[in-house]
Write a protein that holds these residues in place. Structure first.
Motif, PDB file in Angstrom:
ATOM      1  N   VAL A  28      38.630 -20.054 -16.024  1.00  0.00           N
ATOM      2  CA  VAL A  28      38.444 -19.782 -14.610  1.00  0.00           C
ATOM      3  C   VAL A  28      37.447 -21.270 -13.633  1.00  0.00           C
ATOM      4  O   VAL A  28      36.788 -21.590 -14.093  1.00  0.00           O
ATOM      5  CB  VAL A  28      36.895 -18.823 -13.978  1.00  0.00           C
ATOM      6  CG1 VAL A  28      36.115 -18.393 -12.730  1.00  0.00           C
ATOM      7  CG2 VAL A  28      37.043 -17.802 -14.795  1.00  0.00           C
ATOM      8  N   THR A  30      35.985 -22.812 -10.105  1.00  0.00           N
ATOM      9  CA  THR A  30      34.718 -22.411  -8.888  1.00  0.00           C
ATOM     10  C   THR A  30      35.606 -23.648  -8.242  1.00  0.00           C
ATOM     11  O   THR A  30      36.210 -23.128  -6.699  1.00  0.00           O
ATOM     12  CB  THR A  30      33.875 -22.614  -9.321  1.00  0.00           C
ATOM     13  OG1 THR A  30      33.737 -22.246 -10.326  1.00  0.00           O
ATOM     14  CG2 THR A  30      32.884 -21.658  -8.658  1.00  0.00           C
ATOM     15  N   THR A  31      34.564 -24.683  -7.887  1.00  0.00           N
ATOM     16  CA  THR A  31      35.084 -25.732  -7.348  1.00  0.00           C
ATOM     17  C   THR A  31      36.248 -27.072  -7.525  1.00  0.00           C
ATOM     18  O   THR A  31      36.579 -27.476  -6.657  1.00  0.00           O
ATOM     19  CB  THR A  31      33.554 -26.538  -6.579  1.00  0.00           C
ATOM     20  OG1 THR A  31      33.664 -27.463  -8.468  1.00  0.00           O
ATOM     21  CG2 THR A  31      32.454 -25.907  -6.731  1.00  0.00           C
ATOM     22  N   ALA A  56      41.716 -17.930 -13.397  1.00  0.00           N
ATOM     23  CA  ALA A  56      41.502 -17.126 -11.826  1.00  0.00           C
ATOM     24  C   ALA A  56      40.629 -17.647 -11.722  1.00  0.00           C
ATOM     25  O   ALA A  56      40.461 -18.961 -11.600  1.00  0.00           O
ATOM     26  CB  ALA A  56      39.733 -15.911 -12.281  1.00  0.00           C
ATOM     27  N   ARG A  57      40.394 -17.753 -10.398  1.00  0.00           N
ATOM     28  CA  ARG A  57      39.447 -18.570  -8.906  1.00  0.00           C
ATOM     29  C   ARG A  57      38.530 -18.447  -8.573  1.00  0.00           C
ATOM     30  O   ARG A  57      38.504 -16.986  -8.278  1.00  0.00           O
ATOM     31  CB  ARG A  57      40.317 -19.415  -8.256  1.00  0.00           C
ATOM     32  CG  ARG A  57      39.973 -20.079  -6.971  1.00  0.00           C
ATOM     33  CD  ARG A  57      40.014 -20.663  -6.410  1.00  0.00           C
ATOM     34  NE  ARG A  57      40.164 -21.543  -5.664  1.00  0.00           N
ATOM     35  CZ  ARG A  57      38.687 -22.339  -4.661  1.00  0.00           C
ATOM     36  NH1 ARG A  57      37.672 -21.783  -5.406  1.00  0.00           N
ATOM     37  NH2 ARG A  57      38.380 -23.163  -4.683  1.00  0.00           N
ATOM     38  N   THR A  58      37.456 -18.421  -8.355  1.00  0.00           N
ATOM     39  CA  THR A  58      36.424 -17.607  -7.248  1.00  0.00           C
ATOM     40  C   THR A  58      36.339 -18.252  -6.127  1.00  0.00           C
ATOM     41  O   THR A  58      37.024 -18.994  -5.882  1.00  0.00           O
ATOM     42  CB  THR A  58      34.493 -18.552  -8.189  1.00  0.00           C
ATOM     43  OG1 THR A  58      35.095 -19.970  -7.467  1.00  0.00           O
ATOM     44  CG2 THR A  58      34.101 -18.441  -9.417  1.00  0.00           C
ATOM     45  N   PRO A  59      35.830 -17.162  -5.547  1.00  0.00           N
ATOM     46  CA  PRO A  59      36.363 -17.493  -3.757  1.00  0.00           C
ATOM     47  C   PRO A  59      35.169 -18.606  -3.565  1.00  0.00           C
ATOM     48  O   PRO A  59      34.407 -18.940  -4.061  1.00  0.00           O
ATOM     49  CB  PRO A  59      35.799 -16.269  -3.039  1.00  0.00           C
ATOM     50  CG  PRO A  59      35.139 -15.442  -4.056  1.00  0.00           C
ATOM     51  CD  PRO A  59      35.071 -16.116  -5.811  1.00  0.00           C
ATOM     52  N   PRO A  61      33.043 -20.728  -1.167  1.00  0.00           N
ATOM     53  CA  PRO A  61      31.728 -19.805  -0.541  1.00  0.00           C
ATOM     54  C   PRO A  61      32.714 -20.203   0.793  1.00  0.00           C
ATOM     55  O   PRO A  61      31.940 -18.606   1.215  1.00  0.00           O
ATOM     56  CB  PRO A  61      30.823 -21.484  -0.246  1.00  0.00           C
ATOM     57  CG  PRO A  61      31.859 -22.462  -1.508  1.00  0.00           C
ATOM     58  CD  PRO A  61      32.819 -21.693  -1.712  1.00  0.00           C
ATOM     59  N   VAL A  64      33.250 -16.060   1.599  1.00  0.00           N
ATOM     60  CA  VAL A  64      32.548 -14.942   0.670  1.00  0.00           C
ATOM     61  C   VAL A  64      31.333 -13.959   1.726  1.00  0.00           C
ATOM     62  O   VAL A  64      30.412 -14.993   2.535  1.00  0.00           O
ATOM     63  CB  VAL A  64      31.290 -15.085  -0.574  1.00  0.00           C
ATOM     64  CG1 VAL A  64      30.613 -14.633  -1.345  1.00  0.00           C
ATOM     65  CG2 VAL A  64      32.775 -15.930  -1.459  1.00  0.00           C
ATOM     66  N   HIS A  66      27.960 -12.051   3.022  1.00  0.00           N
ATOM     67  CA  HIS A  66      26.819 -11.491   2.045  1.00  0.00           C
ATOM     68  C   HIS A  66      26.578 -10.498   2.493  1.00  0.00           C
ATOM     69  O   HIS A  66      26.719  -9.805   3.735  1.00  0.00           O
ATOM     70  CB  HIS A  66      25.994 -12.525   2.300  1.00  0.00           C
ATOM     71  CG  HIS A  66      26.347 -14.159   1.798  1.00  0.00           C
ATOM     72  ND1 HIS A  66      26.129 -14.178   0.280  1.00  0.00           N
ATOM     73  CD2 HIS A  66      26.857 -15.204   2.122  1.00  0.00           C
ATOM     74  CE1 HIS A  66      26.103 -15.806   0.352  1.00  0.00           C
ATOM     75  NE2 HIS A  66      26.341 -16.317   1.849  1.00  0.00           N
TER      76      HIS A  66
END
Length: 76
Positions: A28, A30-31, A56-59, A61, A64, A66
């Motif tokens: 994964v 992230t940044t 996989a990659r986190t969205p 910032p 996203v 909230h």
């Protein structure tokens, strides 16, 4: 970055990297800071190029939403 300070190529393995194409694999991202730091270390140790593959990659910032902003949009 902290990752750059923590990563290094053992001098005994540096000759095996010379002019090689290296593929980094991560589960994964992230940044991307860790992959970037690892690539930097490998290139400085003599690798010809470094590519990365992630599963996989986190969205990012800024993409996203909230819950608070979603609730405000629903009220409009």
């Amino acid at each position: 970055t902290h990752a750059r300070l923590a990563l290094r190529v053992h001098p005994r393995h540096a000759p095996a990297l010379q002019r090689q194409h290296v593929l980094l694999v991560d589960d994964v991202m992230t940044t991307g800071a860790t992959l970037q730091a690892a690539a930097h270390v490998l290139l400085r140790a003599g690798a010809a190029s470094v590519s990365a593959m992630v599963f996989a990659r986190t969205p990012a910032p800024d993409t996203v939403q909230h819950e608070d902003s979603e609730a405000a949009e629903d009220m409009e």
